[in-house]
Scaffold this motif. Structure first.
Motif, short mmCIF file in Angstrom:
data_model
loop_
_atom_site.label_atom_id
_atom_site.label_comp_id
_atom_site.label_asym_id
_atom_site.label_seq_id
_atom_site.Cartn_x
_atom_site.Cartn_y
_atom_site.Cartn_z
N GLY A 15 3.59 2.35 -3.86
CA GLY A 15 3.44 2.74 -5.25
C GLY A 15 2.70 1.70 -6.06
O GLY A 15 2.47 0.57 -5.61
N ARG A 16 2.33 2.14 -7.26
CA ARG A 16 1.68 1.24 -8.22
C ARG A 16 2.27 1.54 -9.58
O ARG A 16 2.49 2.69 -9.94
CB ARG A 16 0.17 1.48 -8.25
N ILE A 17 2.55 0.50 -10.33
CA ILE A 17 3.14 0.66 -11.66
C ILE A 17 2.03 0.99 -12.65
O ILE A 17 1.06 0.24 -12.79
CB ILE A 17 3.92 -0.61 -12.07
N ALA A 44 16.70 -0.57 -3.08
CA ALA A 44 15.47 -0.79 -2.32
C ALA A 44 14.68 -1.94 -2.94
O ALA A 44 14.61 -2.06 -4.16
CB ALA A 44 14.63 0.48 -2.30
N SER A 45 14.12 -2.79 -2.10
CA SER A 45 13.34 -3.94 -2.58
C SER A 45 11.89 -3.81 -2.18
O SER A 45 11.57 -3.27 -1.12
CB SER A 45 13.89 -5.24 -1.99
N PHE A 46 11.02 -4.35 -3.05
CA PHE A 46 9.58 -4.28 -2.83
C PHE A 46 8.96 -5.64 -3.07
O PHE A 46 9.40 -6.39 -3.93
CB PHE A 46 8.93 -3.27 -3.79
N THR A 47 7.91 -5.93 -2.33
CA THR A 47 7.09 -7.11 -2.58
C THR A 47 6.02 -6.69 -3.58
O THR A 47 5.44 -5.61 -3.45
CB THR A 47 6.44 -7.59 -1.27
N LEU A 48 5.78 -7.53 -4.56
CA LEU A 48 4.80 -7.22 -5.60
C LEU A 48 3.45 -7.82 -5.28
O LEU A 48 3.35 -8.98 -4.88
CB LEU A 48 5.28 -7.77 -6.95
N GLN A 49 2.40 -7.03 -5.46
CA GLN A 49 1.04 -7.53 -5.38
C GLN A 49 0.51 -7.59 -6.80
O GLN A 49 0.32 -6.57 -7.45
CB GLN A 49 0.15 -6.62 -4.53
N VAL A 50 0.34 -8.81 -7.29
CA VAL A 50 -0.13 -9.07 -8.65
C VAL A 50 -1.09 -10.26 -8.59
O VAL A 50 -1.12 -10.98 -7.60
CB VAL A 50 1.04 -9.38 -9.61
N LEU A 94 3.32 -2.00 -5.24
CA LEU A 94 4.60 -2.19 -4.57
C LEU A 94 4.44 -1.99 -3.06
O LEU A 94 3.93 -0.97 -2.61
CB LEU A 94 5.62 -1.18 -5.11
N TRP A 95 4.88 -2.98 -2.30
CA TRP A 95 4.78 -2.97 -0.84
C TRP A 95 6.18 -3.05 -0.24
O TRP A 95 7.07 -3.68 -0.80
CB TRP A 95 3.96 -4.15 -0.35
#
Length: 186
Positions: A15-17, A44-50, A94-95
């Protein structure tokens, strides 16, 4: 004695915010998963790409609540309780870690990272290598590197009848001219 090289973790973009929603930290999502209710369940946990300058760089985030509002997916994350904090996450991707041993939900479904790098085989000969997968509303395209150029191959069973992950190849039966150079006119 040297340490064994670590295998890179396979991660899936789910996903993408898009934007903050309301005043209590809700965020609207663009989904890249066919199971949003399962992927975005509480806990659920996600790694953020920012970007590197973001305070969220290399951070993970956990879902507090997921719901549908006016047919749009909306998520609440733990520790994000107001609009200002929510806005700091806009455009984050979101990864999630992917378990390669998990059972595939469908026989003819693959993740992009499974296809990238496979040999593209036509008439028993390797003609190129899958560089990426592009997704469009009507169909997906395999982008195959052939020498210095890229060839867009519709990812449909009539043209790509076989994907053999174990053998590291996709078998293609493209129409005439798809992989051949086009003659230049004077």
């Amino acid at each position: 004695m040297s340490a064994a090289p670590q295998t890179p973790r396979n991660q899936l973009r789910v996903g993408r915010i898009l934007k903050a929603h309301g005043l209590k930290g809700a965020l609207k999502l663009e989904l890249y998963t066919d199971d949003p209710d399962g992927r975005f369940r509480a806990g659920a946990s996600f790694t953020l790409q920012v970007p590197e300058h973001s305070k969220w760089h290399r951070e993970t985030i956990t879902v507090r609540e997921f719901r549908w509002m006016n047919q749009s997916p909306v998520v609440f994350f733990e520790g994000i309780d107001d609009r200002t904090e929510a806005e700091s996450l806009v455009r984050a991707i979101l990864w999630v870690d992917h378990d390669e041993t998990a059972v595939q939900p469908e026989d003819d479904a693959w993740y992009d990272h499974q296809l990238v790098g496979l040999d593209a085989v036509r008439d028993g000969e390797v003609v190129g290598r899958v560089a990426r997968v592009d997704h469009f509303p009507s169909q997906d395209l395999l982008i195959v590197e052939v020498g210095e150029r890229e060839v867009m191959v519709p990812f449909v069973s009539a043209i790509v009848p076989e994907v053999d992950l174990a053998a590291g190849r996709v078998v293609m039966t493209p129409p005439a001219g798809l992989f051949e150079d086009v003659a230049e006119e004077d």
